[in-house]
Design a protein around this motif. Structure first.
Motif, PDB file in Angstrom:
ATOM      1  N   ALA A 120       0.819  -1.219   0.000  1.00  0.00           N
ATOM      2  CA  ALA A 120       0.000   0.000   0.000  1.00  0.00           C
ATOM      3  C   ALA A 120       0.849   1.264   0.000  1.00  0.00           C
ATOM      4  O   ALA A 120       0.328   2.366  -0.176  1.00  0.00           O
ATOM      5  CB  ALA A 120      -0.935  -0.001   1.199  1.00  0.00           C
ATOM      6  N   GLY A 121       2.150   1.110   0.238  1.00  0.00           N
ATOM      7  CA  GLY A 121       3.025   2.279   0.284  1.00  0.00           C
ATOM      8  C   GLY A 121       2.843   3.114   1.529  1.00  0.00           C
ATOM      9  O   GLY A 121       3.023   4.334   1.512  1.00  0.00           O
ATOM     10  N   VAL A 122       2.499   2.437   2.631  1.00  0.00           N
ATOM     11  CA  VAL A 122       2.325   3.123   3.917  1.00  0.00           C
ATOM     12  C   VAL A 122       3.130   2.364   4.963  1.00  0.00           C
ATOM     13  O   VAL A 122       3.618   1.263   4.727  1.00  0.00           O
ATOM     14  CB  VAL A 122       0.836   3.207   4.336  1.00  0.00           C
ATOM     15  CG1 VAL A 122       0.028   4.012   3.328  1.00  0.00           C
ATOM     16  CG2 VAL A 122       0.222   1.836   4.535  1.00  0.00           C
ATOM     17  N   SER A 123       3.226   2.940   6.126  1.00  0.00           N
ATOM     18  CA  SER A 123       3.945   2.265   7.206  1.00  0.00           C
ATOM     19  C   SER A 123       3.040   1.215   7.857  1.00  0.00           C
ATOM     20  O   SER A 123       1.813   1.281   7.741  1.00  0.00           O
ATOM     21  CB  SER A 123       4.390   3.281   8.257  1.00  0.00           C
ATOM     22  OG  SER A 123       3.253   3.816   8.916  1.00  0.00           O
ATOM     23  N   ARG A 124       3.665   0.292   8.552  1.00  0.00           N
ATOM     24  CA  ARG A 124       2.895  -0.723   9.276  1.00  0.00           C
ATOM     25  C   ARG A 124       1.972  -0.082  10.314  1.00  0.00           C
ATOM     26  O   ARG A 124       0.796  -0.463  10.400  1.00  0.00           O
ATOM     27  CB  ARG A 124       3.863  -1.724   9.915  1.00  0.00           C
ATOM     28  CG  ARG A 124       3.192  -2.909  10.534  1.00  0.00           C
ATOM     29  CD  ARG A 124       4.256  -3.953  10.924  1.00  0.00           C
ATOM     30  NE  ARG A 124       3.610  -5.081  11.521  1.00  0.00           N
ATOM     31  CZ  ARG A 124       3.885  -5.533  12.734  1.00  0.00           C
ATOM     32  NH1 ARG A 124       4.812  -4.965  13.475  1.00  0.00           N
ATOM     33  NH2 ARG A 124       3.248  -6.575  13.204  1.00  0.00           N
ATOM     34  N   PRO A 125       2.453   0.908  11.094  1.00  0.00           N
ATOM     35  CA  PRO A 125       1.541   1.575  12.032  1.00  0.00           C
ATOM     36  C   PRO A 125       0.350   2.238  11.330  1.00  0.00           C
ATOM     37  O   PRO A 125      -0.744   2.305  11.882  1.00  0.00           O
ATOM     38  CB  PRO A 125       2.423   2.607  12.733  1.00  0.00           C
ATOM     39  CG  PRO A 125       3.797   2.032  12.647  1.00  0.00           C
ATOM     40  CD  PRO A 125       3.842   1.338  11.314  1.00  0.00           C
ATOM     41  N   ALA A 126       0.565   2.701  10.095  1.00  0.00           N
ATOM     42  CA  ALA A 126      -0.540   3.320   9.351  1.00  0.00           C
ATOM     43  C   ALA A 126      -1.623   2.286   9.043  1.00  0.00           C
ATOM     44  O   ALA A 126      -2.819   2.593   9.106  1.00  0.00           O
ATOM     45  CB  ALA A 126      -0.029   3.948   8.058  1.00  0.00           C
ATOM     46  N   VAL A 127      -1.206   1.072   8.727  1.00  0.00           N
ATOM     47  CA  VAL A 127      -2.202   0.015   8.469  1.00  0.00           C
ATOM     48  C   VAL A 127      -3.006  -0.224   9.741  1.00  0.00           C
ATOM     49  O   VAL A 127      -4.239  -0.351   9.697  1.00  0.00           O
ATOM     50  CB  VAL A 127      -1.533  -1.292   7.985  1.00  0.00           C
ATOM     51  CG1 VAL A 127      -2.568  -2.406   7.836  1.00  0.00           C
ATOM     52  CG2 VAL A 127      -0.798  -1.071   6.665  1.00  0.00           C
ATOM     53  N   TYR A 128      -2.322  -0.246  10.877  1.00  0.00           N
ATOM     54  CA  TYR A 128      -3.005  -0.473  12.154  1.00  0.00           C
ATOM     55  C   TYR A 128      -3.940   0.686  12.548  1.00  0.00           C
ATOM     56  O   TYR A 128      -4.830   0.508  13.359  1.00  0.00           O
ATOM     57  CB  TYR A 128      -1.998  -0.740  13.274  1.00  0.00           C
ATOM     58  CG  TYR A 128      -1.487  -2.161  13.269  1.00  0.00           C
ATOM     59  CD1 TYR A 128      -2.323  -3.223  13.611  1.00  0.00           C
ATOM     60  CD2 TYR A 128      -0.171  -2.443  12.913  1.00  0.00           C
ATOM     61  CE1 TYR A 128      -1.856  -4.532  13.603  1.00  0.00           C
ATOM     62  CE2 TYR A 128       0.305  -3.747  12.905  1.00  0.00           C
ATOM     63  CZ  TYR A 128      -0.544  -4.788  13.252  1.00  0.00           C
ATOM     64  OH  TYR A 128      -0.089  -6.073  13.246  1.00  0.00           O
ATOM     65  N   GLN A 129      -3.743   1.840  11.962  1.00  0.00           N
ATOM     66  CA  GLN A 129      -4.671   2.947  12.213  1.00  0.00           C
ATOM     67  C   GLN A 129      -6.065   2.626  11.651  1.00  0.00           C
ATOM     68  O   GLN A 129      -7.055   3.114  12.174  1.00  0.00           O
ATOM     69  CB  GLN A 129      -4.176   4.235  11.561  1.00  0.00           C
ATOM     70  CG  GLN A 129      -3.125   4.972  12.330  1.00  0.00           C
ATOM     71  CD  GLN A 129      -2.814   6.279  11.644  1.00  0.00           C
ATOM     72  OE1 GLN A 129      -2.315   6.301  10.522  1.00  0.00           O
ATOM     73  NE2 GLN A 129      -3.136   7.379  12.312  1.00  0.00           N
ATOM     74  N   TYR A 130      -6.096   1.845  10.613  1.00  0.00           N
ATOM     75  CA  TYR A 130      -7.359   1.559   9.927  1.00  0.00           C
ATOM     76  C   TYR A 130      -7.889   0.158  10.193  1.00  0.00           C
ATOM     77  O   TYR A 130      -9.088  -0.084  10.051  1.00  0.00           O
ATOM     78  CB  TYR A 130      -7.183   1.768   8.415  1.00  0.00           C
ATOM     79  CG  TYR A 130      -6.788   3.177   8.093  1.00  0.00           C
ATOM     80  CD1 TYR A 130      -7.742   4.177   8.030  1.00  0.00           C
ATOM     81  CD2 TYR A 130      -5.449   3.513   7.918  1.00  0.00           C
ATOM     82  CE1 TYR A 130      -7.370   5.490   7.774  1.00  0.00           C
ATOM     83  CE2 TYR A 130      -5.077   4.824   7.658  1.00  0.00           C
ATOM     84  CZ  TYR A 130      -6.041   5.798   7.587  1.00  0.00           C
ATOM     85  OH  TYR A 130      -5.680   7.104   7.347  1.00  0.00           O
ATOM     86  N   PHE A 131      -6.996  -0.744  10.528  1.00  0.00           N
ATOM     87  CA  PHE A 131      -7.374  -2.146  10.733  1.00  0.00           C
ATOM     88  C   PHE A 131      -6.677  -2.694  11.970  1.00  0.00           C
ATOM     89  O   PHE A 131      -5.454  -2.603  12.077  1.00  0.00           O
ATOM     90  CB  PHE A 131      -6.978  -2.992   9.515  1.00  0.00           C
ATOM     91  CG  PHE A 131      -7.630  -2.538   8.241  1.00  0.00           C
ATOM     92  CD1 PHE A 131      -8.932  -2.907   7.942  1.00  0.00           C
ATOM     93  CD2 PHE A 131      -6.950  -1.727   7.348  1.00  0.00           C
ATOM     94  CE1 PHE A 131      -9.539  -2.486   6.772  1.00  0.00           C
ATOM     95  CE2 PHE A 131      -7.547  -1.299   6.170  1.00  0.00           C
ATOM     96  CZ  PHE A 131      -8.848  -1.679   5.887  1.00  0.00           C
TER      97      PHE A 131
END
Length: 190
Positions: free
Chosen positions: A35-46
């Motif tokens: 997705a071109g985002v950081s792992r913490p960014a994924v955890y912000q949404y999921f």
């Protein structure tokens, strides 16, 4: 990017990741990287990988429904319309999901997103039912088989073909044979 755009980008990027690695081998790191985002960014949404997977199942189901609806309006014959409609889902499985992971992803979807899978399958069967009901040349065997029964039979058989490890072309050929056989069997006889 807005929050909704970022979430949608994560889900869109997750589709080929799950297709390539299966559910078990997919990690949050792989999803973030795709997705071109950081792992913490994924955890912000999921909160976890299961939540991403459920979002993928929901999104793919909606996209397949829209594509199948459009496909059901194409083709001259009932067999052509049915083939085009059923081929949408088959082609998704053949082109997006590695053969080694088809069965695993179907199992995981049934276990982790059974409600979404059931809803998607019901919408898909309703499209097939509409094509069958719109075909004056078909005789749905009177009381023996309704359009809904025939639609479920066809969609279940298509799912079986999609789960195989056959090539995309082999799966399309088998689907065409299935549709032709079904339409011949349901065609009114004088």
């Amino acid at each position: 990017m807005t929050a909704e755009t970022t979430r949608d980008a994560i889900v869109a990027a997750a589709v080929p990741v799950f297709g390539r690695y299966g559910f078990r081998k997919t990690t949050m790191d792989l999803l973030a990287q795709a997705a071109g985002v950081s792992r913490p960014a994924v955890y912000q949404y999921f909160p976890n990988k299961t939540a991403v997977f459920r979002a993928v199942v929901e999104t793919v189901g909606a996209e397949l429904h829209a594509a199948a609806l459009a496909a059901s309006a194409t083709g001259v014959t009932t067999a052509d319309r049915l083939f085009a409609l059923l081929r949408v889902k088959l082609d998704f499985a053949a082109s997006t999901v590695a053969a080694d992971y088809r069965q695993e992803l179907v199992r995981e979807a049934a276990a982790l997103a059974a409600d979404l899978v059931a809803e998607s399958e019901a919408r898909y069967a309703a499209l097939v039912t509409a094509v069958l009901e719109d075909a004056p040349e078909l005789d749905l065997l009177g009381d023996a088989m309704s359009a809904e029964d025939a639609a479920v039979l066809l969609t279940d058989a298509m799912v079986g073909i999609a789960r195989s490890s056959a090539t995309a072309e082999q799966m399309r050929s088998r689907l065409r044979q299935l549709v032709d056989l079904a339409v011949r069997g349901l065609t009114s006889r004088p």
